[in-house]
Write a protein that holds these residues in place. Structure first.
Motif, PDB file in Angstrom:
ATOM      1  N   MET A  18       0.831  -1.203   0.000  1.00  0.00           N
ATOM      2  CA  MET A  18       0.000   0.000   0.000  1.00  0.00           C
ATOM      3  C   MET A  18       0.868   1.256   0.000  1.00  0.00           C
ATOM      4  O   MET A  18       0.741   2.118  -0.856  1.00  0.00           O
ATOM      5  N   TYR A  38       2.853   1.531  -3.342  1.00  0.00           N
ATOM      6  CA  TYR A  38       2.024   1.853  -4.503  1.00  0.00           C
ATOM      7  C   TYR A  38       1.582   3.312  -4.469  1.00  0.00           C
ATOM      8  O   TYR A  38       1.698   4.036  -5.464  1.00  0.00           O
ATOM      9  N   ALA A  67       4.227 -10.614  -3.823  1.00  0.00           N
ATOM     10  CA  ALA A  67       4.638 -11.503  -4.910  1.00  0.00           C
ATOM     11  C   ALA A  67       6.120 -11.340  -5.224  1.00  0.00           C
ATOM     12  O   ALA A  67       6.830 -12.327  -5.425  1.00  0.00           O
ATOM     13  N   PHE A  99       8.283 -12.818  -2.519  1.00  0.00           N
ATOM     14  CA  PHE A  99       8.131 -14.267  -2.585  1.00  0.00           C
ATOM     15  C   PHE A  99       8.964 -14.848  -3.739  1.00  0.00           C
ATOM     16  O   PHE A  99       9.605 -15.882  -3.597  1.00  0.00           O
ATOM     17  N   SER A 100       8.981 -14.157  -4.872  1.00  0.00           N
ATOM     18  CA  SER A 100       9.631 -14.715  -6.058  1.00  0.00           C
ATOM     19  C   SER A 100      11.146 -14.653  -6.002  1.00  0.00           C
ATOM     20  O   SER A 100      11.817 -15.460  -6.632  1.00  0.00           O
ATOM     21  N   TYR A 101      11.712 -13.686  -5.295  1.00  0.00           N
ATOM     22  CA  TYR A 101      13.161 -13.492  -5.406  1.00  0.00           C
ATOM     23  C   TYR A 101      13.917 -13.606  -4.089  1.00  0.00           C
ATOM     24  O   TYR A 101      15.135 -13.532  -4.073  1.00  0.00           O
ATOM     25  N   PHE A 123       4.877  -4.121  -5.884  1.00  0.00           N
ATOM     26  CA  PHE A 123       4.045  -4.110  -4.674  1.00  0.00           C
ATOM     27  C   PHE A 123       2.742  -4.880  -4.843  1.00  0.00           C
ATOM     28  O   PHE A 123       1.707  -4.489  -4.343  1.00  0.00           O
ATOM     29  N   MET A 124       2.800  -5.981  -5.583  1.00  0.00           N
ATOM     30  CA  MET A 124       1.609  -6.809  -5.745  1.00  0.00           C
ATOM     31  C   MET A 124       1.540  -7.812  -4.598  1.00  0.00           C
ATOM     32  O   MET A 124       2.554  -8.430  -4.253  1.00  0.00           O
ATOM     33  N   LEU A 125       0.331  -7.989  -4.065  1.00  0.00           N
ATOM     34  CA  LEU A 125       0.164  -8.952  -2.983  1.00  0.00           C
ATOM     35  C   LEU A 125      -0.230 -10.301  -3.546  1.00  0.00           C
ATOM     36  O   LEU A 125      -0.926 -10.390  -4.553  1.00  0.00           O
ATOM     37  N   LEU A 126       0.235 -11.352  -2.908  1.00  0.00           N
ATOM     38  CA  LEU A 126      -0.203 -12.686  -3.293  1.00  0.00           C
ATOM     39  C   LEU A 126      -1.597 -12.927  -2.732  1.00  0.00           C
ATOM     40  O   LEU A 126      -1.928 -12.434  -1.658  1.00  0.00           O
ATOM     41  N   ALA A 127      -2.394 -13.714  -3.460  1.00  0.00           N
ATOM     42  CA  ALA A 127      -3.726 -14.038  -2.967  1.00  0.00           C
ATOM     43  C   ALA A 127      -3.604 -14.838  -1.669  1.00  0.00           C
ATOM     44  O   ALA A 127      -4.369 -14.647  -0.734  1.00  0.00           O
ATOM     45  N   VAL A 181      10.609 -18.209  -2.811  1.00  0.00           N
ATOM     46  CA  VAL A 181      11.236 -19.138  -3.747  1.00  0.00           C
ATOM     47  C   VAL A 181      12.757 -19.042  -3.656  1.00  0.00           C
ATOM     48  O   VAL A 181      13.479 -20.013  -3.827  1.00  0.00           O
ATOM     49  N   GLU A 234       5.935  -9.547 -19.349  1.00  0.00           N
ATOM     50  CA  GLU A 234       5.402  -9.202 -18.041  1.00  0.00           C
ATOM     51  C   GLU A 234       4.460  -8.022 -18.135  1.00  0.00           C
ATOM     52  O   GLU A 234       4.249  -7.295 -17.176  1.00  0.00           O
TER      53      GLU A 234
END
Lengths: 126, 742
Positions: free
Chosen positions: B1, B4, B72, B75-77, B144-148, B155, B305
């Motif tokens: 938040m 963004y 996200a 989490f990914s990096y 700044f995207m949130l995972l569901a 990862v 992307e």
């Protein structure tokens, strides 16, 4: 002055002609195996691995495997070189080379691995 | 938040800043006065946008360090057990984060510019617009995207990227990318205000700085590829590499254009072109590598992307604005001759701009071929030979120019001594020894080698000094380029390579060295395993070298670093092929009745028959084999099934150890091809398959890279106002190299 310019332009023109020829000979179009058979130059074919295993030839100088292209046609690929990492897990393989004697002789392989680093699903914006 | 929202507000105030700076610019152009409040609004807004961008970047850093795996990007990096340095580098490991890093550098440079009193408001206006572009990209696809579903652990960073050089490589590249926005902004301002000379002095330090950073980034990328990737080289003309190389080449043309334009004002057009295109090619390269259009042409994995279209739009926009302005102003630009005499400094400078531009155009054509041919409906790519063929003559021309250029680095109207020419000729003849000793006879390569040696000596001995117009940094950079070209040509043209199997504790003579595989050992921290080799050379102490294979999170071997025996004059490069983990089978071809001995087993091909199915769509090849081991014989009947256009052969296990699979049958002569896999030797792992290559003089590539980076960096520092103001001016009297260009 004029003459000198002429020499300069001549050299550049020669270089551009040379580059154009070089470009044409190194251009490798994306085709299917069916098309690759009819072409004499170097081409690229994308497909999926359908062999059970990637086989190393007896003299250990090359590897062979079967690749199935987008039209479902398959061909035996012979690649003279070391085995690329992750080829068995590849989502797709691009073979660059020529079709000769019922075999596709690859000079280069591009192995596309499943990118587990970007397997984010269901993300929401906040 | 937080992240963004700060990006949204940063974009808003950046737009206000751009607008008010532009207003001030218009009023200064028309009335030459009336800065005052409006300029202040622009400055305040710009500072506010910088703070907001800083908040967004700081927040991303906080999220990564705080292990917020509900995001996200984190989490990914990143992952919990990742070391601090790698967590830091997770900031720029992904696309969204790397744009964020770019923005941070852009903002820092913008603050430096805005603090400087004589920066024209028009420059800040254009610069703010470029900042808005970065912010829009970050809005479209931000980190700044949130995972569901929030995750407990990430990862993690790709093991290949867990390397010191990969931590510093992206920031350095992005320093260069961000730095090139400054020449672009100044060039557009110069065209706008019809004031074509003053902008170039302000641009020179930035152009040199970006050149230094981009070059360093490109070299580090190459060094990393050589050291870590293990495909035997440092350069593969991959789109990712090319996308930084093209801006570097255009940047080279820009730097030399700026010097050229000082001598001949007609060359200002060239400076404008190079300024505009150095930034456009940065954007274009970013677009190509991020949009997914090259996904079938590159070994790097790219996925679209969602910013491809956006970036393409910005590329077109910057080209459109830059070129339109240039065309409108074309008649107003200074005219005249580009050079007076051939034996002059301006002529060699002009030639260098031409060569850099031609190189850039060639690489640009090569890297754009997939995109252009795809749009034309017949996707194609060019092979490496195109790049190699076209860059070699250009490199030869460049080192020839480099050889003669120190002669003309005289102050105007000074005579050039002929004696030095003779000396150079003799040096050139003497340097023929090197290519001949390396066994290189190809004319182009011989020419390139001898001219780079001569260029090196010319630049070291007469390329600088009090009577020379060229400074120390220029001489170092030029010498560095010559050194690098020698290294590139020698290490690639005289490269020898072979693939072989090394058995445990059995020395083997390969490429003039004695190599022994002495086994595999797990790393103490369990992060991977080492394969150890002993390399012995004549007259030199034997050395131990290690190839390191890192495990990924699942405990599978993933990143493989080759073992390199680094010596002064040549590297011995040992890249394990690892047939064991990969379960590579041996291919055996047999005719009916024939047998083949493989280590301790004999495989005999007894018979085969083909059974056609009822539909004709289905076929089966049944075979009989006898396998003999230690006096025992077993018969097996592997099959090959052809169904619906797909051929499958299931492996058959014999003696609980060997797997045999049929690869294919030639129905005409009955010859069969089978694959044999020995599962026991896999677990024993007492041999290793390696690719060994000898790379003479490769250290010159790195030495040259260091010299070039150092030279460019020094040149930039000499010209930055904030360095000059503080300590340079006081020292100027003592330093012969300072201020010679001013």
């Amino acid at each position: 002055m004029k003459k000198r310019h002429g020499i300069g332009i001549g050299i550049i023109a020669l270089f551009i002609i040379f580059s154009a020829v070089s470009f044409k000979s190194s251009l490798t179009p994306y085709v299917t195996f069916a098309k690759a058979k009819t072409m004499s130059g170097s081409v690229q074919v994308r497909g999926v691995l359908i062999s059970e295993r990637v086989i190393m030839t007896e003299d250990k100088k090359a590897i062979t495997f079967k690749l199935q292209d987008e039209n479902g046609q398959e061909a035996l690929i012979v690649y003279k070189g070391t085995k690329p990492d992750g080829i068995e897990e590849a989502t797709s393989i691009v073979a660059i080379g020529k079709y000769q004697n019922d075999q596709f002789i690859a000079e280069k392989l591009l192995v596309k691995c499943p990118s587990k680093y970007q397997s984010v699903q269901g993300s929401v914006n906040k | 938040m937080v992240g963004y929202v700060s990006i949204v507000f940063a974009l808003l105030v950046t737009c206000i800043a751009a607008f008010s700076y532009f207003n001030v610019h218009l009023s200064t152009v028309t009335r030459r006065s009336g800065k005052g409040r409006a300029a202040n609004v622009g400055l305040q807004c710009y500072r506010l946008s910088a703070i907001l961008a800083g908040i967004a970047a700081g927040y991303l850093l906080y999220l990564i360090l705080d292990n917020r795996f509900d995001y996200a990007y984190v989490f990914s990096y990143s992952s919990r057990e990742l070391a601090f340095m790698y967590k830091l580098s997770a900031f720029w490991a992904g696309q969204q984060g790397s744009f964020m890093l770019w923005l941070v550098f852009h903002v820092i440079f913008g603050l430096l510019l805005s603090r400087k009193n004589d920066t024209p408001p028009g420059v800040m206006a254009v610069y703010s617009v470029l900042q808005a572009i970065l912010l829009i990209v970050l809005l479209a696809k931000g980190p700044f995207m949130l995972l569901a579903q929030p995750q407990l652990d990430g990862v993690g960073l790709n093991p290949l990227l867990q390397d010191f050089w990969m931590i510093i490589h992206p920031p350095i590249i992005f320093l260069g990318y961000a730095g090139l926005a400054v020449p672009f902004a100044y060039a557009l301002e110069g065209l706008f205000s019809n004031n074509h000379k003053t902008w170039m002095t302000a641009v020179l330090p930035w152009a040199l700085f970006s050149w230094c950073a981009l070059g360093a980034g490109v070299f580090i990328g190459g060094f990393w590829a050589y050291k870590v990737l293990g495909w035997g080289g440092y350069w593969a003309w991959d789109p990712v590499e090319n996308s930084s190389l093209v801006p570097w080449l255009v940047n080279g043309a820009l730097v030399h254009s700026l010097f050229w334009a000082r001598l001949k004002s007609a060359a200002i057009r060239s400076a404008y072109f190079a300024s505009i295109f150095s930034f456009v090619t940065v954007l274009y390269g970013t677009f190509l590598t991020r949009s997914g259009v090259l996904s079938d042409f590159s070994t790097h994995s790219f996925a679209d992307e969602g910013v491809g279209g956006l970036l393409a739009g910005f590329v077109l926009l910057t080209i459109f604005f830059g070129l339109t302005l240039l065309i409108i102003r074309w008649p107003d630009l200074p005219e005249g001759e580009l050079y007076t005499r051939v034996n002059s400094r301006e002529f060699t400078l002009g030639c260098s701009v031409l060569i850099f531009s031609l190189m850039a155009v060639m690489v640009f054509i090569g890297m754009s071929t997939p995109l252009v041919t795809m749009l034309l409906g017949n996707p194609s790519n060019v092979s490496e030979s195109f790049y190699n063929n076209t860059s070699l003559p250009l490199a030869a021309a460049l080192v020839m120019l480099l050889t003669i250029s120190p002669m003309f680095n005289k102050k105007p109207n000074e005579a050039i001594s002929l004696k030095k020419y003779w000396w150079l000729g003799i040096i050139g003849l003497l340097s023929l020894v090197l290519p001949l000793k390396l066994g290189l006879y190809q004319p182009m390569i011989v020419i390139t080698t001898i001219f780079s040696i001569t260029a090196l000596i010319a630049n070291v001995i007469i390329g600088r000094g009090n009577e020379s117009a060229a400074s120390w940094p220029a001489a170092i950079t030029h010498a560095g380029l010559a050194v690098m070209v020698i290294g590139i040509v020698a290490s690639s043209a005289a490269n020898e390579s072979t693939v072989t199997t090394l058995n445990l504790q059995q020395p083997k003579q390969i490429l003039g060295s004695e190599i022994t595989y002495i086994g595999k050992e797990e790393a103490n921290d369990g992060s991977g395993f080492y394969q150890n080799f002993i390399v012995g050379h004549q007259k030199i102490e034997p050395s131990l070298i290690q190839a390191f294979t890192k495990y990924n999170k699942e405990g599978q071997p993933s990143a493989r670093e080759p073992a390199i025996d680094r010596r002064w004059l040549a590297d011995l490069y040992v890249a394990p092929v690892m047939k064991h983990e990969d379960h590579t089978a041996t291919e055996i071809r047999l005719a009916t009745g024939e047998e083949s001995q493989q280590n301790d087993v004999i495989i005999r091909f007894i018979s085969w028959k083909m059974i056609t199915g009822t539909t004709g769509q289905e076929m089966k090849v049944q075979t009989v084999f006898e396998v003999v081991k230690e006096g025992r014989t077993e018969a097996i009947q592997p099959e090959l099934v052809y169904k619906n256009g797909v051929v499958t052969g299931a492996p058959v296990v014999v003696f609980g150890q060997y797997e045999i699979v049929i690869n294919g049958v030639n129905p005409r002569d009955g010859n069969i091809s089978i694959g044999l896999l020995d599962n026991v030797s896999i677990s024993k792992s007492d041999s290793v398959e390696v690719e060994i290559s000898n790379k003479p003089l490769i250290n010159l590539v790195w030495l040259g890279a260091i010299l070039i980076t150092f030279g460019c960096g020094w040149g930039a520092i000499n010209r930055f106002w904030f360095f000059k103001r503080k300590w340079m001016i006081r020292k100027r009297g003592q330093c012969p190299f300072l201020g010679l260009h001013n």
